[in-house]
Design a protein around this motif. Sequence first.
Motif, PDB file in Angstrom:
ATOM      1  N   GLN A 119      -2.592-100.101  -9.919  1.00 43.94           N
ATOM      2  CA  GLN A 119      -2.526-101.531  -9.586  1.00 43.94           C
ATOM      3  C   GLN A 119      -1.103-101.931  -9.200  1.00 43.94           C
ATOM      4  O   GLN A 119      -0.898-102.650  -8.227  1.00 43.94           O
ATOM      5  CB  GLN A 119      -3.027-102.388 -10.753  1.00 43.94           C
ATOM      6  N   LYS A 120      -0.115-101.464  -9.940  1.00 43.59           N
ATOM      7  CA  LYS A 120       1.277-101.788  -9.599  1.00 43.59           C
ATOM      8  C   LYS A 120       1.653-101.177  -8.252  1.00 43.59           C
ATOM      9  O   LYS A 120       2.368-101.794  -7.458  1.00 43.59           O
ATOM     10  CB  LYS A 120       2.224-101.295 -10.690  1.00 43.59           C
ATOM     11  N   LEU A 121       1.157 -99.984  -7.986  1.00 44.97           N
ATOM     12  CA  LEU A 121       1.429 -99.353  -6.693  1.00 44.97           C
ATOM     13  C   LEU A 121       0.750-100.116  -5.556  1.00 44.97           C
ATOM     14  O   LEU A 121       1.309-100.222  -4.456  1.00 44.97           O
ATOM     15  CB  LEU A 121       0.991 -97.889  -6.706  1.00 44.97           C
ATOM     16  N   ARG A 122      -0.432-100.665  -5.807  1.00 43.17           N
ATOM     17  CA  ARG A 122      -1.109-101.465  -4.778  1.00 43.17           C
ATOM     18  C   ARG A 122      -0.266-102.688  -4.423  1.00 43.17           C
ATOM     19  O   ARG A 122      -0.143-103.058  -3.249  1.00 43.17           O
ATOM     20  CB  ARG A 122      -2.494-101.906  -5.254  1.00 43.17           C
ATOM     21  N   GLU A 126       2.354-103.611  -0.689  1.00 39.73           N
ATOM     22  CA  GLU A 126       2.386-104.804   0.161  1.00 39.73           C
ATOM     23  C   GLU A 126       3.799-105.275   0.470  1.00 39.73           C
ATOM     24  O   GLU A 126       3.988-106.111   1.352  1.00 39.73           O
ATOM     25  CB  GLU A 126       1.568-105.929  -0.475  1.00 39.73           C
ATOM     26  N   VAL A 127       4.789-104.738  -0.213  1.00 38.28           N
ATOM     27  CA  VAL A 127       6.177-105.111   0.089  1.00 38.28           C
ATOM     28  C   VAL A 127       6.514-104.740   1.528  1.00 38.28           C
ATOM     29  O   VAL A 127       7.171-105.508   2.243  1.00 38.28           O
ATOM     30  CB  VAL A 127       7.150-104.462  -0.919  1.00 38.28           C
ATOM     31  N   ALA A 128       6.047-103.581   1.981  1.00 36.29           N
ATOM     32  CA  ALA A 128       6.285-103.181   3.377  1.00 36.29           C
ATOM     33  C   ALA A 128       5.645-104.173   4.342  1.00 36.29           C
ATOM     34  O   ALA A 128       6.206-104.468   5.403  1.00 36.29           O
ATOM     35  CB  ALA A 128       5.756-101.771   3.623  1.00 36.29           C
ATOM     36  N   THR A 129       4.485-104.702   3.980  1.00 35.61           N
ATOM     37  CA  THR A 129       3.812-105.693   4.830  1.00 35.61           C
ATOM     38  C   THR A 129       4.659-106.946   4.957  1.00 35.61           C
ATOM     39  O   THR A 129       4.783-107.514   6.051  1.00 35.61           O
ATOM     40  CB  THR A 129       2.426-106.053   4.237  1.00 35.61           C
ATOM     41  N   ILE A 130       5.255-107.368   3.857  1.00 31.31           N
ATOM     42  CA  ILE A 130       6.105-108.566   3.875  1.00 31.31           C
ATOM     43  C   ILE A 130       7.308-108.337   4.782  1.00 31.31           C
ATOM     44  O   ILE A 130       7.656-109.196   5.609  1.00 31.31           O
ATOM     45  CB  ILE A 130       6.527-108.935   2.437  1.00 31.31           C
ATOM     46  N   PHE A 131       7.945-107.173   4.662  1.00 32.71           N
ATOM     47  CA  PHE A 131       9.072-106.860   5.548  1.00 32.71           C
ATOM     48  C   PHE A 131       8.623-106.816   7.008  1.00 32.71           C
ATOM     49  O   PHE A 131       9.318-107.309   7.897  1.00 32.71           O
ATOM     50  CB  PHE A 131       9.725-105.535   5.157  1.00 32.71           C
ATOM     51  N   LEU A 160      -0.550-115.736  -0.287  1.00 34.14           N
ATOM     52  CA  LEU A 160      -1.881-115.318   0.166  1.00 34.14           C
ATOM     53  C   LEU A 160      -2.112-113.833  -0.091  1.00 34.14           C
ATOM     54  O   LEU A 160      -3.189-113.426  -0.538  1.00 34.14           O
ATOM     55  CB  LEU A 160      -2.060-115.621   1.654  1.00 34.14           C
ATOM     56  N   LEU A 161      -1.109-113.037   0.174  1.00 37.05           N
ATOM     57  CA  LEU A 161      -1.213-111.592  -0.032  1.00 37.05           C
ATOM     58  C   LEU A 161      -1.435-111.256  -1.507  1.00 37.05           C
ATOM     59  O   LEU A 161      -2.302-110.454  -1.852  1.00 37.05           O
ATOM     60  CB  LEU A 161       0.063-110.922   0.490  1.00 37.05           C
TER      61      LEU A 161
END
Length: 175
Positions: A119-122, A126-131, A160-161
């Motif tokens: 779950q923490k890895l999921r 998403e951090v890459a998506t934000i960047f 939202l993410l």
Amino acid sequence: MYSYIKALHIIFIVTWFSGMFYIVRLFIYNTEANEKPEPERSILQQQFNIMIKRLWFGITWPSAVLTLIFGPWVWYLLGVTPSWLVVKLGFVVGLYAYFFTLHAIYKQQAKGIFKYSSQKLRIWNEVATIFLVAIVMLVVVKQAMSWAWGLGGLVCFVVLLMSAIKIYKKLRSGK
């Protein structure tokens, strides 16, 4: 020449992001395989370790290095430093910091150390998506975007993410 260097820069950005998105998925699968009984655990982890190593050193690392070569080259050929580029470079520095955290996770999992839950890895994935969203918006919209709207939009996107991740977790757990 500028267009060719810029095209190569974009190509390696795309392959770098692809590698970062997929490597975390493999980390998640490897972490979940660690919770399986033997011999399933060993079989899965052996395969995931091969896939992780090939992706990380065959695609992701070379793409990160080539992005770092072609990016400054594009900047040099551009000949100026617009204000949006300074902000973008700040996000790029953050992206490389994120990339190095992925390398640390790679080294941990290669040693059989699983510090983070799936779950923490999921969420970390998403951090890459934000960047990606922040950098692409800066590059495409440039001066037409107000700082307040840009930052507000990014914050809304993050909310939202994270909400989508919580909903997905509830759906996965069957609640």
